[in-house]
Design a protein around this motif. Structure first.
Motif, PDB file in Angstrom:
ATOM      1  N   LEU A 144      35.819  55.143  47.664  1.00  0.00           N
ATOM      2  CA  LEU A 144      36.940  55.527  47.229  1.00  0.00           C
ATOM      3  C   LEU A 144      36.764  56.544  46.225  1.00  0.00           C
ATOM      4  CD1 LEU A 144      39.174  52.466  47.277  1.00  0.00           C
ATOM      5  CD2 LEU A 144      38.678  53.985  49.205  1.00  0.00           C
ATOM      6  N   THR A 145      35.702  57.418  46.104  1.00  0.00           N
ATOM      7  CA  THR A 145      35.335  58.190  44.811  1.00  0.00           C
ATOM      8  C   THR A 145      36.507  59.392  44.853  1.00  0.00           C
ATOM      9  OG1 THR A 145      33.286  57.573  44.949  1.00  0.00           O
ATOM     10  CG2 THR A 145      33.950  59.747  43.899  1.00  0.00           C
ATOM     11  N   SER A 146      36.768  59.957  46.392  1.00  0.00           N
ATOM     12  CA  SER A 146      37.521  61.217  46.552  1.00  0.00           C
ATOM     13  C   SER A 146      39.017  60.593  46.264  1.00  0.00           C
ATOM     14  CB  SER A 146      37.495  61.680  47.833  1.00  0.00           C
ATOM     15  OG  SER A 146      37.861  60.761  48.902  1.00  0.00           O
ATOM     16  N   LEU A 147      39.247  59.509  46.262  1.00  0.00           N
ATOM     17  CA  LEU A 147      40.836  58.978  46.019  1.00  0.00           C
ATOM     18  C   LEU A 147      41.037  58.563  44.580  1.00  0.00           C
ATOM     19  CD1 LEU A 147      43.442  58.435  47.524  1.00  0.00           C
ATOM     20  CD2 LEU A 147      42.639  56.003  47.940  1.00  0.00           C
ATOM     21  N   LYS A 148      40.010  58.485  43.798  1.00  0.00           N
ATOM     22  CA  LYS A 148      40.045  57.982  42.567  1.00  0.00           C
ATOM     23  C   LYS A 148      41.184  58.534  41.594  1.00  0.00           C
ATOM     24  CE  LYS A 148      38.685  54.623  39.438  1.00  0.00           C
ATOM     25  NZ  LYS A 148      39.181  55.026  38.260  1.00  0.00           N
ATOM     26  N   PRO A 149      41.160  59.897  41.655  1.00  0.00           N
ATOM     27  CA  PRO A 149      41.828  60.691  40.682  1.00  0.00           C
ATOM     28  C   PRO A 149      43.433  60.318  40.822  1.00  0.00           C
ATOM     29  CG  PRO A 149      40.098  62.127  41.331  1.00  0.00           C
ATOM     30  CD  PRO A 149      40.067  60.698  42.216  1.00  0.00           C
ATOM     31  N   ARG A 150      43.782  60.213  42.311  1.00  0.00           N
ATOM     32  CA  ARG A 150      44.979  60.024  42.647  1.00  0.00           C
ATOM     33  C   ARG A 150      45.452  58.405  42.276  1.00  0.00           C
ATOM     34  NH1 ARG A 150      47.872  59.435  48.773  1.00  0.00           N
ATOM     35  NH2 ARG A 150      49.847  58.701  48.056  1.00  0.00           N
ATOM     36  N   LEU A 151      44.599  57.601  42.441  1.00  0.00           N
ATOM     37  CA  LEU A 151      45.015  56.330  42.077  1.00  0.00           C
ATOM     38  C   LEU A 151      45.022  56.113  40.512  1.00  0.00           C
ATOM     39  CD1 LEU A 151      42.392  54.218  44.231  1.00  0.00           C
ATOM     40  CD2 LEU A 151      44.592  54.566  44.674  1.00  0.00           C
ATOM     41  N   ASP A 152      44.388  56.652  39.919  1.00  0.00           N
ATOM     42  CA  ASP A 152      44.389  56.888  38.217  1.00  0.00           C
ATOM     43  C   ASP A 152      45.718  57.398  37.914  1.00  0.00           C
ATOM     44  OD1 ASP A 152      42.114  55.678  38.161  1.00  0.00           O
ATOM     45  OD2 ASP A 152      41.031  57.371  37.552  1.00  0.00           O
ATOM     46  N   GLU A 153      46.109  58.521  38.581  1.00  0.00           N
ATOM     47  CA  GLU A 153      47.316  59.271  38.129  1.00  0.00           C
ATOM     48  C   GLU A 153      48.622  58.487  38.639  1.00  0.00           C
ATOM     49  OE1 GLU A 153      49.688  63.356  39.119  1.00  0.00           O
ATOM     50  OE2 GLU A 153      47.785  62.868  40.134  1.00  0.00           O
ATOM     51  N   GLU A 154      48.499  57.523  39.489  1.00  0.00           N
ATOM     52  CA  GLU A 154      49.840  56.862  40.098  1.00  0.00           C
ATOM     53  C   GLU A 154      49.536  55.573  39.570  1.00  0.00           C
ATOM     54  OE1 GLU A 154      50.573  57.125  44.046  1.00  0.00           O
ATOM     55  OE2 GLU A 154      50.184  59.383  43.985  1.00  0.00           O
ATOM     56  N   ARG A 155      48.699  54.948  38.651  1.00  0.00           N
ATOM     57  CA  ARG A 155      48.290  53.845  37.954  1.00  0.00           C
ATOM     58  C   ARG A 155      48.154  52.741  39.031  1.00  0.00           C
ATOM     59  NH1 ARG A 155      51.995  54.015  32.462  1.00  0.00           N
ATOM     60  NH2 ARG A 155      51.150  55.790  31.505  1.00  0.00           N
ATOM     61  N   ILE A 156      47.037  53.162  40.238  1.00  0.00           N
ATOM     62  CA  ILE A 156      47.123  51.952  41.133  1.00  0.00           C
ATOM     63  C   ILE A 156      45.930  51.483  40.901  1.00  0.00           C
ATOM     64  CG2 ILE A 156      46.990  51.751  43.379  1.00  0.00           C
ATOM     65  CD1 ILE A 156      48.782  53.914  44.014  1.00  0.00           C
ATOM     66  N   ALA A 157      45.778  50.134  40.872  1.00  0.00           N
ATOM     67  CA  ALA A 157      44.506  49.693  40.684  1.00  0.00           C
ATOM     68  C   ALA A 157      43.616  49.227  41.738  1.00  0.00           C
ATOM     69  CB  ALA A 157      44.436  48.180  39.926  1.00  0.00           C
ATOM     70  N   ILE A 158      42.205  49.400  41.639  1.00  0.00           N
ATOM     71  CA  ILE A 158      41.420  49.028  42.794  1.00  0.00           C
ATOM     72  C   ILE A 158      41.098  47.519  42.360  1.00  0.00           C
ATOM     73  CG2 ILE A 158      39.160  49.430  43.837  1.00  0.00           C
ATOM     74  CD1 ILE A 158      39.456  52.383  42.878  1.00  0.00           C
ATOM     75  N   VAL A 159      41.111  46.539  43.529  1.00  0.00           N
ATOM     76  CA  VAL A 159      40.578  45.534  43.425  1.00  0.00           C
ATOM     77  C   VAL A 159      39.732  45.187  44.734  1.00  0.00           C
ATOM     78  CG1 VAL A 159      41.126  42.814  43.559  1.00  0.00           C
ATOM     79  CG2 VAL A 159      42.360  44.312  42.368  1.00  0.00           C
ATOM     80  N   GLU A 160      38.385  44.940  44.452  1.00  0.00           N
ATOM     81  CA  GLU A 160      37.384  45.039  45.525  1.00  0.00           C
ATOM     82  C   GLU A 160      37.215  43.642  46.054  1.00  0.00           C
ATOM     83  OE1 GLU A 160      34.073  48.571  45.145  1.00  0.00           O
ATOM     84  OE2 GLU A 160      34.157  46.998  43.476  1.00  0.00           O
ATOM     85  N   ASP A 161      37.347  43.641  47.435  1.00  0.00           N
ATOM     86  CA  ASP A 161      36.929  42.243  48.310  1.00  0.00           C
ATOM     87  C   ASP A 161      35.682  42.436  48.507  1.00  0.00           C
ATOM     88  OD1 ASP A 161      36.440  40.172  49.839  1.00  0.00           O
ATOM     89  OD2 ASP A 161      38.226  40.080  51.058  1.00  0.00           O
ATOM     90  N   ALA A 162      34.854  41.896  47.768  1.00  0.00           N
ATOM     91  CA  ALA A 162      33.262  42.021  48.012  1.00  0.00           C
ATOM     92  C   ALA A 162      32.642  40.751  48.416  1.00  0.00           C
ATOM     93  CB  ALA A 162      32.527  42.709  46.640  1.00  0.00           C
ATOM     94  N   ALA A 163      33.457  40.003  49.155  1.00  0.00           N
ATOM     95  CA  ALA A 163      33.095  38.778  49.712  1.00  0.00           C
ATOM     96  C   ALA A 163      31.468  38.882  50.324  1.00  0.00           C
ATOM     97  CB  ALA A 163      34.070  37.964  50.324  1.00  0.00           C
ATOM     98  N   HIS A 164      31.680  39.802  51.093  1.00  0.00           N
ATOM     99  CA  HIS A 164      30.298  40.053  51.965  1.00  0.00           C
ATOM    100  C   HIS A 164      29.368  40.981  51.234  1.00  0.00           C
ATOM    101  CE1 HIS A 164      32.914  39.961  56.151  1.00  0.00           C
ATOM    102  NE2 HIS A 164      33.052  38.941  55.504  1.00  0.00           N
ATOM    103  N   SER A 165      29.501  41.425  50.029  1.00  0.00           N
ATOM    104  CA  SER A 165      28.653  42.411  49.697  1.00  0.00           C
ATOM    105  C   SER A 165      27.922  42.227  48.501  1.00  0.00           C
ATOM    106  CB  SER A 165      29.324  43.952  49.684  1.00  0.00           C
ATOM    107  OG  SER A 165      30.437  43.588  48.486  1.00  0.00           O
ATOM    108  N   PHE A 166      27.538  40.876  48.364  1.00  0.00           N
ATOM    109  CA  PHE A 166      26.845  40.708  46.839  1.00  0.00           C
ATOM    110  C   PHE A 166      25.364  41.322  46.840  1.00  0.00           C
ATOM    111  CE2 PHE A 166      24.110  38.088  43.983  1.00  0.00           C
ATOM    112  CZ  PHE A 166      24.898  38.376  42.942  1.00  0.00           C
ATOM    113  N   GLY A 167      25.038  42.164  46.238  1.00  0.00           N
ATOM    114  CA  GLY A 167      23.507  42.593  46.327  1.00  0.00           C
ATOM    115  C   GLY A 167      23.687  44.330  46.805  1.00  0.00           C
ATOM    116  N   SER A 168      24.991  44.511  47.632  1.00  0.00           N
ATOM    117  CA  SER A 168      24.806  46.137  48.408  1.00  0.00           C
ATOM    118  C   SER A 168      25.109  47.081  47.307  1.00  0.00           C
ATOM    119  CB  SER A 168      26.117  46.028  49.239  1.00  0.00           C
ATOM    120  OG  SER A 168      25.750  45.088  50.209  1.00  0.00           O
ATOM    121  N   ARG A 169      24.791  48.445  47.520  1.00  0.00           N
ATOM    122  CA  ARG A 169      25.175  49.361  46.638  1.00  0.00           C
ATOM    123  C   ARG A 169      26.115  50.479  46.980  1.00  0.00           C
ATOM    124  NH1 ARG A 169      21.236  49.389  42.282  1.00  0.00           N
ATOM    125  NH2 ARG A 169      19.657  48.034  42.794  1.00  0.00           N
ATOM    126  N   HIS A 170      26.895  51.302  46.324  1.00  0.00           N
ATOM    127  CA  HIS A 170      27.589  52.192  46.551  1.00  0.00           C
ATOM    128  C   HIS A 170      26.559  53.634  46.993  1.00  0.00           C
ATOM    129  CE1 HIS A 170      31.685  50.477  45.891  1.00  0.00           C
ATOM    130  NE2 HIS A 170      30.973  49.496  44.998  1.00  0.00           N
TER     131      HIS A 170
END
Length: 376
Positions: A144-170
């Motif tokens: 969501l890198t490209s969306l992060k500035p908009r999320l920050d500006e609108e004070r929208i938090a990111i909560v990741e459901d990483a249930a499947h992704s322990f050990g994975s990388r961005h």
């Protein structure tokens, strides 16, 4: 290493827990210590998880659903707020949103990955959106890198459901859990590491970590060792019994110590499926970006899925479906305004999860694909 105690072929199960051996002894030691709730085993597990991820702190909880509920609450999500989430996820993700009093706002997905994208999330955001909840489907990290500035500006938090992704990388190489989002992991029975049942949250700062620890223990701030030495202890606020027991944490510690074994096996199995399925006409393997991912499952899109599913089951192959779309589930229809989700609905009719767990071998993969080829 111990595979599941079952005489049936490994490919007869869609997924299964994988134990390394020392888990039983660790559980016995935890039971004999006489402290079955939150105890020092839990805190050691948290410290070892934080060291593995390379983060300042990790808060262990009873399961990933509890982690997401607490994370949404920590992000300020409450009654009437919208949380943008894919419909293509296990129903627990949406239940966590409802538990926080919020409303799911469903976003469409990339049909090739079954993950939301920055674009599909952006299209779903409204003035009522308080958080976005990307799901790392199959273990693939959502960017969501490209969306992060908009999320920050609108004070929208990111909560990741990483249930499947322990050990994975961005994409940038950072581990899931290290990007300053509230990240929620699962340590359920069939995950990369298991604590039998369990989960964890990566908090964004020490203050948030302290708050999460208090809420997960019924609003009680002092640790158990401090409470038993006192005639009084404060209950500082509303809380829930979301702690991870010492017995579960003891198993999680053993599993974390053997993480590499399972991660390598999962990657090998997924790549074996990729090779074996390459020439099978009409079958498309969902792309997990294997170079950066510890895969949770191996999912294909097949024509006439329901017929293929029934015939594979009859042949003794442990296929499954991950997942029926949540926006079509009766439990959630009344909580969201309908919006078009064409990729979700089109691919949901085709998804078939092939047997995938560390007790399998390359020969098991070959056997599954050979049967699948006869079913098309």
């Amino acid at each position: 290493m111990l595979s599941p105690n079952d005489s049936a072929p490994a490919y007869s199960r869609n997924a299964a827990p994988f134990l390394h051996g020392p888990e039983s002894e660790a559980m016995i030691r935890a039971v004999e210590a006489g402290q079955y709730g939150h105890h020092d085993q839990t805190e050691r597990f948290e410290a070892e998880l934080a060291e593995f991820l390379g983060v300042a702190d990790v808060v262990a909880v009873s399961r990933c659903t509890a982690a997401m509920h607490l994370a949404l609450s920590a992000a300020g999500v409450g009654r009437g707020d919208e949380v943008v989430v894919p419909s293509q996820t296990f129903c627990a993700t949406v239940h966590a949103i409802r538990a926080a009093g919020a409303v799911p706002r469903f976003a469409d997905i990339d049909p090739d990955t079954q993950c939301v994208t920055a674009q599909t999330i952006a299209e779903a955001i409204t003035a009522d959106t308080r958080a976005v909840l990307p799901v790392h489907y199959g273990g693939r990290a959502v960017d969501l890198t490209s969306l992060k500035p908009r999320l920050d500006e609108e004070r929208i938090a990111i909560v990741e459901d990483a249930a499947h992704s322990f050990g994975s990388r961005h994409l940038g190489g950072k581990r899931v859990g290290t990007t300053a989002a509230l990240t929620c992991f699962s340590f359920g029975p069939i995950k990369t590491i298991t604590s039998i049942e369990g989960g964890a949250i990566v908090p964004r700062d020490p203050r948030e970590a302290e708050r999460l620890r208090t809420v997960r223990l019924l609003g009680i701030r002092p640790k158990q060792a401090e409470r038993i030495r006192s005639t009084h202890y404060p209950v500082d606020g509303v809380g829930l019994p979301y702690h991870l027991s010492a017995v579960h944490a003891a198993v999680g510690r053993v599993q974390l110590a053997h993480y590499r074994v399972v991660a390598d096996q999962r990657r090998m199995l997924w790549q074996s499926y990729c090779t074996a399925l390459a020439d099978l006409e009409g079958v498309r393997l969902i792309d997990v970006d294997i170079a950066r991912t510890v895969p949770f499952n191996a999912v294909v899109r097949v024509p006439d899925r329901d017929r293929v599913f029934a015939r594979m089951k009859a042949a003794g192959i442990g296929v499954g479906v991950h997942y029926p779309p949540n926006h079509l589930q009766p439990a959630f229809r009344g909580w969201t305004r309908p919006r078009p989700l064409p990729a979700t609905e089109a691919t949901a009719r085709e998804l078939l999860s092939l047997p995938f767990h560390p007790a399998m071998t390359i020969h098991d993969v070959t056997a599954v694909v050979e049967v699948l080829a006869t079913m098309l």
